[in-house]
Enzyme design. Sequence first.
Site, PDB file in Angstrom:
ATOM      1  N   CYS A 261       0.851  -1.193   0.000  1.00  0.00           N
ATOM      2  CA  CYS A 261       0.000   0.000   0.000  1.00  0.00           C
ATOM      3  C   CYS A 261       0.886   1.242   0.000  1.00  0.00           C
ATOM      4  CB  CYS A 261      -0.865  -0.008   1.248  1.00  0.00           C
ATOM      5  SG  CYS A 261      -1.773  -1.539   1.457  1.00  0.00           S
TER       6      CYS A 261
ATOM      7  N   ARG B  71       2.180   1.834  -6.343  1.00  0.00           N
ATOM      8  CA  ARG B  71       2.231   0.813  -5.286  1.00  0.00           C
ATOM      9  C   ARG B  71       0.918   0.045  -5.218  1.00  0.00           C
ATOM     10  NH1 ARG B  71       6.335   1.230  -1.777  1.00  0.00           N
ATOM     11  NH2 ARG B  71       5.184   0.169  -0.133  1.00  0.00           N
TER      12      ARG B  71
ATOM     13  N   TRP C 178      -3.663  -1.709  -1.387  1.00  0.00           N
ATOM     14  CA  TRP C 178      -3.496  -2.871  -2.267  1.00  0.00           C
ATOM     15  C   TRP C 178      -3.912  -4.032  -1.373  1.00  0.00           C
ATOM     16  CZ3 TRP C 178      -2.322  -4.130  -7.228  1.00  0.00           C
ATOM     17  CH2 TRP C 178      -1.976  -5.421  -7.491  1.00  0.00           C
TER      18      TRP C 178
ATOM     19  N   ASN D 176       0.601  -0.226   6.151  1.00  0.00           N
ATOM     20  CA  ASN D 176       1.074  -1.027   5.030  1.00  0.00           C
ATOM     21  C   ASN D 176       1.797  -2.223   5.628  1.00  0.00           C
ATOM     22  OD1 ASN D 176       2.075  -2.098   2.661  1.00  0.00           O
ATOM     23  ND2 ASN D 176       3.850  -0.730   2.622  1.00  0.00           N
ATOM     24  N   GLY D 177       1.289  -3.417   5.353  1.00  0.00           N
ATOM     25  CA  GLY D 177       1.929  -4.621   5.895  1.00  0.00           C
ATOM     26  C   GLY D 177       0.853  -5.665   6.179  1.00  0.00           C
TER      27      GLY D 177
ATOM     28  N   GLU E 169       9.878 -20.706 -19.451  1.00  0.00           N
ATOM     29  CA  GLU E 169       9.724 -19.348 -18.901  1.00  0.00           C
ATOM     30  C   GLU E 169      10.882 -18.453 -19.339  1.00  0.00           C
ATOM     31  OE1 GLU E 169       7.505 -17.661 -17.783  1.00  0.00           O
ATOM     32  OE2 GLU E 169       8.444 -16.003 -16.752  1.00  0.00           O
TER      33      GLU E 169
ATOM     34  N   LYS F 289      10.361 -14.996 -21.426  1.00  0.00           N
ATOM     35  CA  LYS F 289      10.903 -13.712 -20.939  1.00  0.00           C
ATOM     36  C   LYS F 289      11.743 -13.050 -22.025  1.00  0.00           C
ATOM     37  CE  LYS F 289       8.947 -12.787 -18.170  1.00  0.00           C
ATOM     38  NZ  LYS F 289       7.938 -13.761 -18.037  1.00  0.00           N
TER      39      LYS F 289
ATOM     40  N   GLU G 227       9.673 -11.921 -25.269  1.00  0.00           N
ATOM     41  CA  GLU G 227       8.645 -10.881 -25.138  1.00  0.00           C
ATOM     42  C   GLU G 227       9.236  -9.498 -24.869  1.00  0.00           C
ATOM     43  OE1 GLU G 227       5.790 -11.103 -21.948  1.00  0.00           O
ATOM     44  OE2 GLU G 227       7.180 -12.144 -20.648  1.00  0.00           O
TER      45      GLU G 227
ATOM     46  N   HIS H 199      14.603 -34.707 -31.126  1.00  0.00           N
ATOM     47  CA  HIS H 199      13.417 -34.948 -31.968  1.00  0.00           C
ATOM     48  C   HIS H 199      13.096 -33.753 -32.859  1.00  0.00           C
ATOM     49  CE1 HIS H 199      12.656 -38.680 -29.863  1.00  0.00           C
ATOM     50  NE2 HIS H 199      12.857 -38.036 -28.730  1.00  0.00           N
TER      51      HIS H 199
ATOM     52  N   LYS I 201      -0.382  -5.808 -20.064  1.00  0.00           N
ATOM     53  CA  LYS I 201      -0.100  -6.440 -18.771  1.00  0.00           C
ATOM     54  C   LYS I 201      -1.159  -7.485 -18.451  1.00  0.00           C
ATOM     55  CE  LYS I 201       1.914  -7.402 -14.994  1.00  0.00           C
ATOM     56  NZ  LYS I 201       3.087  -8.333 -15.109  1.00  0.00           N
TER      57      LYS I 201
HETATM   58  C1  AGP Z   1       4.361 -13.065 -18.980  1.00  0.00           C
HETATM   59  O1  AGP Z   1       5.580 -12.338 -18.814  1.00  0.00           O
HETATM   60  C2  AGP Z   1       3.345 -12.300 -19.779  1.00  0.00           C
HETATM   61  N1  AGP Z   1       3.120 -11.012 -19.247  1.00  0.00           N
HETATM   62  C3  AGP Z   1       2.076 -13.113 -20.023  1.00  0.00           C
HETATM   63  O2  AGP Z   1       2.442 -14.370 -20.563  1.00  0.00           O
HETATM   64  C4  AGP Z   1       1.214 -13.385 -18.767  1.00  0.00           C
HETATM   65  O3  AGP Z   1       1.847 -14.307 -17.926  1.00  0.00           O
HETATM   66  C5  AGP Z   1      -0.130 -13.989 -19.235  1.00  0.00           C
HETATM   67  O4  AGP Z   1      -0.785 -13.031 -20.042  1.00  0.00           O
HETATM   68  C6  AGP Z   1      -1.033 -14.383 -18.069  1.00  0.00           C
HETATM   69  O5  AGP Z   1      -1.336 -13.242 -17.311  1.00  0.00           O
HETATM   70  P1  AGP Z   1      -2.013 -13.467 -15.847  1.00  0.00           P
HETATM   71  O6  AGP Z   1      -0.991 -14.177 -15.020  1.00  0.00           O
HETATM   72  O7  AGP Z   1      -2.309 -12.082 -15.338  1.00  0.00           O
HETATM   73  O8  AGP Z   1      -3.243 -14.297 -16.040  1.00  0.00           O
END
Ligand code: AGP
Length: 611
Positions: free
Chosen positions: A2, A27, A74, A98-99, A482, A486, A489, A505, A606
Amino acid sequence: MCGIVGYVGDKESAPILVSGLKRLEYRGYDSAGLAVLHRNQLNVVRATGKLRNLENRVVAEPPKGTIGIGHTRWATHGRPSDENAHPHTYEGVAVVHNGIIENHLELKATLKGRGHAFSSETDSEVFAHLISEELKRGLELPKAVRAAITHVKGTYALAVVAENDPEHIVCTKDASPMVLGLSEGQNFVASDVPALLEHTRDVIFLEEGDLAVLSAAKAEVFDRQGRPVNRPIRRIDWTPMMAEKGGHKHFMHKEIHEQPRAIADTLRGRVLRTQGDVHLEGFNLEPEVVKGLTKVTMLACGTSWHSGLAGKLMIESLARLPVEVELASEFRYRDPIVEKSHLAIAISQSGETADTLAALKEAKARGARTMAVCNVIGSAMTREADFTVLTNAGPEIGVASTKAFTTQLVALYMLAVKLGRMRGTLSLEAAQKHLTYLTEVPKMVEDVLRCEPEVKKVARAYLGARDFLFLGRGPMHSVALEGALKLKEISYIHAEGYAGGEMKHGPIALIDETLPVVVIAPKEPKVAYEKILGNIEEVRARGGKVIAIIDEGDQHVPGLADAVIRIPSAPALLAPVVATIPLQLLAYHVADMRGNDVDQPRNLAKSVTVE
Ligand code: AGP
């Protein structure tokens, strides 16, 4: 995570508080509020939703007073609502916090037993009641605050005003950030520097257990034992935007480095090592239901799907329960087989991903028990699922998920221990061992972050590559996926993650001297390590460049690789938390060196709230 602000001086405090809260919006906010003191009278204004909702109320009816405290919430305990928004008040005391108060339920029960009535679902409101009791015992406000916090287990950055002390703000912290702003004739307190910079650049960072008493004329600081201390006054030369990133160049970099704290917050108040159990607030599956479960179906997208893959191994190993990890976007359209004995787990940082939400609804409609592993309380998935395990990672601003991933893994591990204990597949001693591992993870992550200089060298050496291949086996398969996600993207370099056993394969055709191959090769599980050594040999034999992620003690792989990044040894099922960190840093530095907008990469959002 928060945001707190406080002001005492000779100006009207309300507009200063609102402006300070705006600087702390990063935040996280699902509600906000402020309390202003005028002639021994508290005036509290709170509003759910965006900060501008609070601002509109304050502009419409400005509360008068030159001393006040404010808060953006938050949520961790209690849905976003006006009643749950801070400040919380009780009998002339107003607090912003906050905590997390770990023992808030016991404290509430004790206080209710003494006739206290609570008006919110939050843990934080407990502070107002405890301080009010101490004031009634005749203590002055600073001593009342100090006495009240002795009853509390948990973390806090706390600011308090009270009608019987119209001159002072009392603030104190332990584990949550708090900083004082000093200026002639006025003083400030805030969670973070950005809220102060428009008024002053002279700040004092409070230390653990410090308590400060602010008036218009002075700021006094006392240590945990109540002794006056002179904390250094620092001159901040950041721009406000730099300050929001805590001095980091990007939010993503800040969030990568926040992971030790974020993971500690995920664990906080939940690991019951003595009992060999886990307390997951809201967990509402009866023992016989858990014993009767025949399958877990994980539903997720992107990075969250990768944490599901790692979570599968945790739950199958500790709870001996079959787990399927489904791409939510596929699950919802394939007329899935769902039974009442299934548990569907939606994994999502945002809790708003359209495909995952739809898949969760589909599973629920077909009779499955449902739960969510999520970072945003009050999000659609937390309202749809039967119950939610919050990751408590704080807002994740960077589009590329980092702390969300590692806190999801920790949450899933706790769930695996809990299910294992309830199903009788995990003994008390084994559970205690796993919980001990868990408590060591924040420190391991802190240690592995020290690999950053080595990672930067690797990034510089390979940032011109056209493609990358990531290989991992067992728990490291999800890490390979993963790491590739990373990198692609945010750097826009094509990258693929593959199970090491699959290389022969097909992907082996890609190997030549232009292809960097990141091989994640911790020594546990042993069989995976021995097999991944074979992959390294196969890559080398074809001229590929091997970048190996290996345990600190590994003396064998360095002679086989073009570059090595060392990580602390970790128990196999938890190793993904540690092994992912260097890959987050690799993606970050490659993207940054390529001049990309790391926090807002092209074409991405996001939260993908559309199909
Ligand atoms: C991951 O770095 C991306 N931002 C994307 O793959 C993300 O994980 C995916 O859109 C799922 O989002 P969520 O965890 O908010 O459901």
